[in-house]
Structure formats: structure tokens, C-alpha cells
Design a protein around this motif. Structure first.
Motif, mmCIF file in Angstrom:
data_model
loop_
_atom_site.group_PDB
_atom_site.id
_atom_site.type_symbol
_atom_site.label_atom_id
_atom_site.label_comp_id
_atom_site.label_asym_id
_atom_site.label_seq_id
_atom_site.Cartn_x
_atom_site.Cartn_y
_atom_site.Cartn_z
ATOM 1 N N THR A 12 0.980 -1.160 0.038
ATOM 2 C CA THR A 12 0.049 0.182 -0.001
ATOM 3 C C THR A 12 0.738 1.164 -0.088
ATOM 4 O O THR A 12 1.874 1.274 0.775
ATOM 5 C CB THR A 12 -1.055 -0.124 1.301
ATOM 6 O OG1 THR A 12 -1.635 -1.097 1.324
ATOM 7 C CG2 THR A 12 -1.628 1.135 1.173
ATOM 8 N N VAL A 13 0.618 2.164 -0.791
ATOM 9 C CA VAL A 13 1.091 3.435 -1.027
ATOM 10 C C VAL A 13 0.295 4.568 -0.517
ATOM 11 O O VAL A 13 -0.987 4.502 -1.046
ATOM 12 C CB VAL A 13 1.776 3.610 -2.308
ATOM 13 C CG1 VAL A 13 2.566 5.124 -2.382
ATOM 14 C CG2 VAL A 13 2.875 2.572 -2.496
ATOM 15 N N ASN A 14 0.711 5.680 0.331
ATOM 16 C CA ASN A 14 -0.372 6.647 0.626
ATOM 17 C C ASN A 14 0.116 7.857 -0.114
ATOM 18 O O ASN A 14 1.061 8.484 0.325
ATOM 19 C CB ASN A 14 -0.346 6.787 1.912
ATOM 20 C CG ASN A 14 -1.632 7.815 2.223
ATOM 21 O OD1 ASN A 14 -1.801 8.797 1.629
ATOM 22 N ND2 ASN A 14 -2.478 7.621 3.159
ATOM 23 N N SER A 15 -0.346 8.084 -1.437
ATOM 24 C CA SER A 15 0.240 9.464 -2.136
ATOM 25 C C SER A 15 -1.036 9.932 -2.746
ATOM 26 O O SER A 15 -1.518 9.459 -3.781
ATOM 27 C CB SER A 15 1.194 8.781 -3.210
ATOM 28 O OG SER A 15 1.529 9.658 -4.014
ATOM 29 N N GLY A 16 -1.613 10.726 -1.976
ATOM 30 C CA GLY A 16 -2.806 11.484 -2.484
ATOM 31 C C GLY A 16 -3.967 10.600 -2.613
ATOM 32 O O GLY A 16 -4.883 10.721 -3.309
ATOM 33 N N ASP A 18 -5.099 6.315 -0.748
ATOM 34 C CA ASP A 18 -4.461 5.048 -0.709
ATOM 35 C C ASP A 18 -4.408 4.094 -1.918
ATOM 36 O O ASP A 18 -5.293 4.102 -2.442
ATOM 37 C CB ASP A 18 -5.348 4.067 0.363
ATOM 38 C CG ASP A 18 -4.843 4.658 1.814
ATOM 39 O OD1 ASP A 18 -3.820 5.197 2.077
ATOM 40 O OD2 ASP A 18 -5.760 4.126 2.684
ATOM 41 N N LYS A 36 -7.573 1.965 -5.840
ATOM 42 C CA LYS A 36 -7.245 3.387 -5.141
ATOM 43 C C LYS A 36 -8.531 3.808 -4.522
ATOM 44 O O LYS A 36 -9.367 3.688 -5.306
ATOM 45 C CB LYS A 36 -6.784 4.209 -6.327
ATOM 46 C CG LYS A 36 -6.574 5.758 -5.729
ATOM 47 C CD LYS A 36 -5.833 6.828 -6.790
ATOM 48 C CE LYS A 36 -5.504 7.823 -6.273
ATOM 49 N NZ LYS A 36 -6.170 9.100 -6.230
ATOM 50 N N ASP A 37 -8.407 4.129 -3.625
ATOM 51 C CA ASP A 37 -9.465 4.837 -2.713
ATOM 52 C C ASP A 37 -10.763 3.829 -2.593
ATOM 53 O O ASP A 37 -12.091 4.225 -2.848
ATOM 54 C CB ASP A 37 -9.842 6.187 -3.172
ATOM 55 C CG ASP A 37 -8.695 7.033 -2.865
ATOM 56 O OD1 ASP A 37 -8.100 6.788 -1.968
ATOM 57 O OD2 ASP A 37 -8.854 8.049 -3.636
#
Length: 85
Positions: A12-16, A18, A36-37
Motif C-alpha cells: 500500500t502506498v499513501n500518495s494522494g 491509498d 485506489k480509494d
């Protein structure tokens, strides 16, 4: 790594928002999903062909009417094809 024939990437990456990635990468194929989201896009590549599958979360986010969503949910679409192909 040079001798690897496959790798599984999951995280998981949180960039603008999840972004969740769960992909199995092989020399001649890829399968898995990107989310994404809460909107999941299942992907599949075999050789030079790439497909995505319409998930219920994708058609809902796109705002498709229920009748239209029912026609495409769980259907794979080639990313090589143009509109109307």
C-alpha cells in the motif's frame, strides 16, 4: 534479480489517497489488481495483450446506471482496442 523469472509485488502506498497493489509479474505475463480509494481495477497481461476487468467498485465510481453496469461488470476489456472495438 537478473535470474528471477517471477516476482510478487504487494503493498500500500499513501500518495494522494491509498493505492493498493497486488501484482504477480512474470516474464511473459502479469496478473493482479490495483486499487485506489476503494476502486479496484483487476489487470491481466499475457504476451503483448493487456486486459482490465470492470469491477463493481469501478462502475459505481464511474457513475454507470445499474443496467449499463450489469452489462460490463466482471467483463474483461482489451486495452489495445479503441472505442467501439
Amino acid at each position: 534479480m537478473k535470474k528471477s523469472t517471477a516476482v510478487h509485488v504487494k503493498g500500500t502506498v499513501n500518495s494522494g489517497g491509498d493505492i493498493k497493489i497486488d501484482l504477480q509479474l512474470n516474464k511473459d505475463s502479469v496478473s493482479g489488481s490495483i486499487e485506489k480509494d476503494g476502486v479496484e481495477v483487476p489487470v491481466l497481461r499475457v504476451g503483448d495483450k493487456i486486459w482490465m476487468r470492470f469491477s463493481k467498485s469501478l462502475t459505481k465510481k464511474a457513475g454507470l446506471p445499474a443496467a449499463a453496469a450489469a452489462m460490463v461488470n466482471d467483463k474483461r476489456v482489451s486495452l489495445d482496442s479503441g472505442p467501439g472495438s
